[in-house]
Structures are given as structure tokens and as C-alpha cells.
Design a protein around this motif. Structure first.
Motif: not given
Length: 407
Positions: A224-245
Motif C-alpha cells: 500500500y505504501w509503495d507510492p509513498f516510499f517511491a516518492a521519498c526515494a526519488e526525492t531524497g526525502t528521509v522517512v523520520c520515525m519518532h518514538i510514540g508515532s
């Protein structure tokens, strides 16, 4: 370089100025009301001053309503949601024993909690060059907007937050305040579009849930999240995950004190990391980068050791090799960053955590934070290392990860 920035650690290694990849912002009162269409201003997020009511922390979420008497504090109101701004999330400058979940006003917190120029001034006091700030009121990945009923309004709120983050919070800071955007979690295609919209104006970080299934969303295994992950990879956008998210917290008993969940909260990030390592996401998107915020790092070596062992010894029945041709640790060392500020165990295991896989933080203005003593804390934790390692931890890895315009 200032006189302060050239101060030396106990071992004599110069302590570079810090780049913090996990701080927080208290959203200003008019963030949404000044940006939403007129028809939404009475139902969208807005501040009202009302009496403090009873505050109950339920599995990582506050359940509260304004009271009927007593002094007024600042309340966020949004559809059916009510939330008071608490000393706990604006603790900078206050002794530990004065930090509680009681409500406060904006006048009762340091201006650096919510005003960008004041924040930069507080960073100057704290040997800090640049800061990446997670949200507070929408929660750490904007899950508040995912929970509300009117998704047209929710999308407008996400975009308004990102516009404020880029234009006002970070706007004229000269790069010292690093933009971190939100996405509409309820629609992966909309999330991908928002990644690209913000990447066009220089945003290279997005807040995401460490455990989206805990928010009632599809898993990272589902595709389901592949479009999101692809956009992040293509743009160099880091996926930041905070404790409690993931909103939920790990607790062995309903009647356990909050100290138990506070001590175990790194378990959320451990579960997320192993989930990603086996999911195939990092194999399919080799340019995708993950960053775990405020999770500390001492737990990482054993998580990797166990995952690698399962990949070998339990491959016959566990599906360990279904999605990844390399051992799980391969993907960690290539694509994952941890973040710490209180972890001497992690420093003892640094060779296994990976000197190129860690970043530092101050956690301003939370009660856990090290402001205004971050330089001293950093020196105690890793000032004994060689100059190249000190540089990487204090700022170099963050510069590389986020593509920052710093030396």
C-alpha cells in the motif's frame, strides 16, 4: 567559529557544533486559523483559553476535556478533539520536579518553544547549529489528522502545517531550522504528492509512523505504501520515525505506572526496524533512508544479531528470505540511521551500531532534553573518540543524511 564552538571534550577532541535531528515545536496559536478557508475556521484547529480539566494518559493518548472553574490554560479545539498544552512538552528551563501534565499558557513557556527567532537564540545558547523539529499538537507523524472525520479539512490542515513549517518556522533561519513535513496518512497517493510538493521547495524529511498498523493503517508489507516510499526515494526525502508515532505504547499491565512505558518505549522502534528489515521495502528502494528519532541506539546490535540469525537458522519456515536476498543487517548499515542523546551503552557498542549510522539530538524543549547543556552531554558520551568520529556523530552524518548546506 565562536569561542564556545572550539571548546574541547575531556579527551581533548574539539567538540563541533551540534546538528540535532530530533527537537520539537509547540505550534503557534494561529497556525491553522490563519491559513484555513473561512468555512473551516470554527471547526479546524484553534486555540481557546479555558479552565484546566482532568488529564488522563491512555496508552499514549491524552483523554481530557476543559474544566468548569479555575485558571484558564491554552486548549487546542478541533472537531471533537480537545487538548491542553502542557508543561511536559514545553519544559525547557524548568526543574524536573516542576514538569507535569498540567496545562499552561503561551506566556508560561520559553518563547523558543514556539517562536523561530527565539528558538535560534536558544540554539546559540546550546552549541547547536541546526535543528529538525517534530510536531507536538498533531502528534509525532500527524496522526491526529488521520483520526478526524472530515478528510477534506484534514488534508487542508496537513498542507497548512507544511506551508507554515517551510515559510515561517524555517523561512528566514538561514538553514538553521530544518523543515520536516507531514503527509495525509489515509491516502498513500496523496502522501506521495505531498512529498513531491514539498521536495520542490527543499524539504528533505517527512514524519512517518514507526508502526502504521497501530494507527489502523495498512502494513509496510502490503504494498500500500509503495507510492509513498517511491516518492521519498526519488526525492531524497528521509522517512523520520519518532518514538510514540504509533500512538500505542508497550506495557506489561494496565495498572503499571507510566514509568514502565516510558522505559520501554524504544521497543516500538525496535519492532519497526525489524519489520522494515524483513519487509523488502529497503531492498526494493535502495535509495530510501530511514531515521529513528529519540529511540536511542544501544538496543540495535542485538536486534540486528537476532534478525540475521533468524534469516539463516529459521529460513525454512519463517519466510525470512522471501523478500530480502541479503541478511537484514545489510539493509540497516546501508539505509538506516539511529538517533540518541542519552545512551552510554550505545557508545560502548559503537562499532556494532555503526559510526556512519547514528545522529545526535537535543530534544528541546521536552523534559528529556539536554538544553542548555548539550555540549557537555555530548562530550561525556563521545568526546573520547577520535576527531573524525566525533564530527560524524555531532553533525557530519546528519549533514549527509539530510543534504544540509553545512561543513
Amino acid at each position: 567559529m565562536t569561542a564556545e564552538s572550539s571548546a574541547e571534550s575531556p579527551a581533548g577532541t574539539e567538540m563541533p557544533r551540534i546538528i540535532s535531528v530530533d527537537d520539537h515545536v509547540v505550534e503557534p496559536p494561529e497556525l491553522w486559523s490563519s491559513r484555513l478557508p473561512a468555512k473551516y475556521r470554527d471547526v479546524g484547529p484553534r486555540i481557546e483559553y479555558l479552565p484546566q480539566g482532568e488529564v488522563v494518559l491512555d496508552g499514549g493518548t491524552y483523554r481530557e476535556r476543559p474544566g468548569t472553574e479555575g485558571r484558564n490554560v491554552a486548549w487546542w479545539l478541533y472537531e471533537d478533539h480537545t487538548y491542553s498544552i502542557k508543561r511536559l512538552i514545553a519544559a525547557a528551563g524548568y526543574p524536573y520536579d516542576e514538569v507535569s501534565v498540567e496545562g499552561i499558557t503561551y506566556d508560561e513557556m520559553r518563547p523558543g518553544c514556539w517562536q523561530p527567532k527565539a528558538r535560534v537564540a536558544d540554539m546559540e545558547m546550546n552549541h547547536t547549529d541546526a535543528s529538525l523539529c517534530f510536531p507536538n499538537y498533531p502528534r509525532f507523524c500527524g496522526q491526529l489528522f488521520n483520526e478526524r472525520q472530515d478528510k477534506e479539512l484534514s488534508l487542508l490542515c496537513v498542507k497548512a502545517y507544511n506551508d507554515w513549517m517551510v515559510e515561517e518556522w524555517c523561512g528566514d533561519s538561514g538553514g538553521r531550522l530544518i523543515p520536516l513535513c507531514l503527509v495525509p496518512l489515509w491516502d498513500a497517493d496523496l502522501a506521495a504528492a505531498e512529498i513531491r510538493r514539498n521536495a520542490e521547495r527543499g524539504v528533505r524529511a517527512v514524519a512517518f509512523s514507526e508502526l502504521p498498523t497501530w494507527l489502523g493503517l495498512p502494513s509496510i508489507h502490503s504494498g500500500y505504501w509503495d507510492p509513498f516510499f517511491a516518492a521519498c526515494a526519488e526525492t531524497g526525502t528521509v522517512v523520520c520515525m519518532h518514538i510514540g508515532s504509533g500512538t500505542r505504547t508497550v506495557s506489561p499491565a494496565d495498572d503499571a505506572p507510566d514509568a514502565v512505558t516510558a522505559s520501554l518505549i524504544f521497543c516500538n522502534s525496535a519492532a519497526s526496524l525489524v519489520d522494515f528489515l524483513y519487509s523488502g521495502v529497503l531492498h526494493r528502494y535502495p535509495d530510501l533512508k530511514l531515521m529513528y528519532a529519540e529511540a536511542q541506539i544501544g538496543w540495535i546490535p542485538y536486534a540486528l544479531e537476532r534478525a540475521d540469525d533468524v534469516w539463516v537458522t529459521h529460513a525454512g519456515w519463517s519466510g525470512a528470505k522471501n523478500n530480502i536476498p541479503e541478511p537484514p543487517s545489510f539493509y540497516y548499515y546501508r539505509q538506516v540511521y539511529g538517533c540518541f542523546f542519552k545512551d552510554s551503552v550505545g557508545m560502548d557498542l559503537l562499532d556494532r551500531v555503526g559510526i556512519d549510522n547514528i545522529t545526535f539530538e537535543t530534544d528541546y524543549p521536552h523534559t528529556d532534553g539536554t538544553w542548555p547543556n548539550t555540549k557537555e552531554v555530548a562530550a561525556r558520551l563521545f568526546g573520547h573518540l577520535d576527531a573524525e568520529s566525533v564530527y560524524k556523530i555531532a553533525r557530519g552524518n546528519a549533514i549527509k543524511l539530510l543534504g544540509l548546506d553545512f561543513d
